[in-house]
Enzyme design. Structure first.
Site, mmCIF file in Angstrom:
data_model
loop_
_atom_site.group_PDB
_atom_site.id
_atom_site.type_symbol
_atom_site.label_atom_id
_atom_site.label_comp_id
_atom_site.label_asym_id
_atom_site.label_seq_id
_atom_site.Cartn_x
_atom_site.Cartn_y
_atom_site.Cartn_z
ATOM 1 N N LYS A 172 51.219 51.685 36.107
ATOM 2 C CA LYS A 172 51.217 50.222 36.147
ATOM 3 C C LYS A 172 52.153 49.684 35.069
ATOM 4 C CE LYS A 172 46.796 50.348 35.549
ATOM 5 N NZ LYS A 172 45.348 50.045 35.408
ATOM 6 N N THR A 212 43.072 37.597 31.870
ATOM 7 C CA THR A 212 43.314 38.773 32.702
ATOM 8 C C THR A 212 42.304 39.888 32.455
ATOM 9 O OG1 THR A 212 44.858 39.620 31.026
ATOM 10 C CG2 THR A 212 45.790 38.321 32.844
ATOM 11 N N GLY A 263 39.683 42.532 32.961
ATOM 12 C CA GLY A 263 39.184 43.211 34.153
ATOM 13 C C GLY A 263 40.238 43.569 35.177
ATOM 14 N N THR A 264 41.516 43.339 34.854
ATOM 15 C CA THR A 264 42.583 43.600 35.827
ATOM 16 C C THR A 264 42.598 45.043 36.302
ATOM 17 O OG1 THR A 264 43.952 41.887 34.805
ATOM 18 C CG2 THR A 264 45.059 43.472 36.209
ATOM 19 N N GLY A 265 42.610 45.998 35.350
ATOM 20 C CA GLY A 265 42.704 47.406 35.726
ATOM 21 C C GLY A 265 41.508 47.884 36.512
ATOM 22 N N CYS A 266 40.319 47.432 36.130
ATOM 23 C CA CYS A 266 39.106 47.821 36.856
ATOM 24 C C CYS A 266 39.159 47.307 38.289
ATOM 25 C CB CYS A 266 37.879 47.263 36.139
ATOM 26 S SG CYS A 266 37.640 47.832 34.452
#
Length: 273
Positions: A185, A217, A219-222
């Protein structure tokens, strides 16, 4: 006179999140379950650690015993069953190894999305330093898709990424540890678009999206990893699953909102508002 019962309802895709609890609700298991529900899946959870966190950071973290993690996993998989698994915060080398062994017991029939969570959005450590070897040797080979950000890719490989060529180098190094696909990412790179690289070593898929001037932002990766798991649970091919998840998360980032005094969450339910 009562109406006769109708045909049984079809079971939605069953997605299991193995991760830490975020009491603030933006990331971790809570964010994963919100994502699964927003995308029409049935979310389930295995708690690996309890954290005290909010919009300003992580204020405490307590891993669960390995026995508790095994019992939760077995309770879900032996009775309800799973169509895909997503892993997040694993906290310690012991828990990373425990989860790797549990995933091995599922065989190759269940896709696994591994989000190698090392630090929080605020820079707080979420994984013990001595867990690196366990992740590399035992967990990464179980991954259908590995989803590191640039910091996590650097931690796992030693490759410092400063551009797209570096993303290719990091992806190749990560594939050497055994995941079938790697999604590096690139959202932290400068530029007009947020670019992510997906590869299985035989070809490249680039996913680009416009950046949104929104600092909220958390919690984006989860959300991205869980959204990928939902699409894989539906039977989608990996590139299609990643593309769908990228579109969902881009919208969730654009709709992120202030909550508390720090970094607010993405809006997991943006499509229904």
């Amino acid at each position: 006179m009562s109406n006769p019962p109708g045909p049984p309802r079809a079971v939605p895709p069953r997605v299991l999140s193995v991760a830490g609890s975020d009491c603030g609700g933006g990331a971790g298991l809570q964010g994963d379950l919100k994502t699964a529900a927003a995308l029409g899946a049935y979310g389930m959870s295995v708690v690996t650690a309890v954290t005290a966190q909010n919009s300003q950071g992580v204020h405490g973290s307590w891993p669960l015993p390995a026995e508790a993690v095994r019992a939760q996993f077995r309770a879900v998989t032996d009775d309800i069953g799973v169509d895909a698994v997503k892993t997040g915060m694993l906290a310690s080398a012991e828990l990373a190894g425990t989860v790797a062994d549990l995933l091995a017991g599922l065989g190759d029939r269940v896709p696994v999305v591994v989000d190698p969570v090392g630090v929080s959005k605020h820079g707080d450590p979420l994984l013990a330093p001595d867990a690196l070897r366990t992740l590399r040797e035992r967990l990464l080979p179980r991954a259908t898709v590995l989803t590191p950000n640039l910091d996590e890719a650097g931690w796992l490989t030693g490759v410092r990424v400063t551009g797209e060529d570096g993303m290719r180098e990091a992806a190749a190094a990560l594939l050497a540890y055994g995941p079938r696909w790697v999604l590096v990412k690139g959202g932290h790179l400068p530029g007009g678009a947020a670019a992510d690289l997906l590869t299985d070593g035989t070809g490249e898929h680039w996913f680009r999206a416009a950046r949104h001037p929104n600092r909220h932002t958390h919690g984006t990766g989860c959300a991205l990893a869980t959204a990928i798991a939902v699409q894989l649970a539906r039977g989608a091919a990996v590139p299609a699953a990643v593309g769908s998840a990228k579109r969902y998360v881009t919208g969730a980032i654009a709709a992120g909102f202030p909550l508390g005094g720090g970094i607010g969450p993405v809006d997991h339910g943006w499509r229904s508002r």
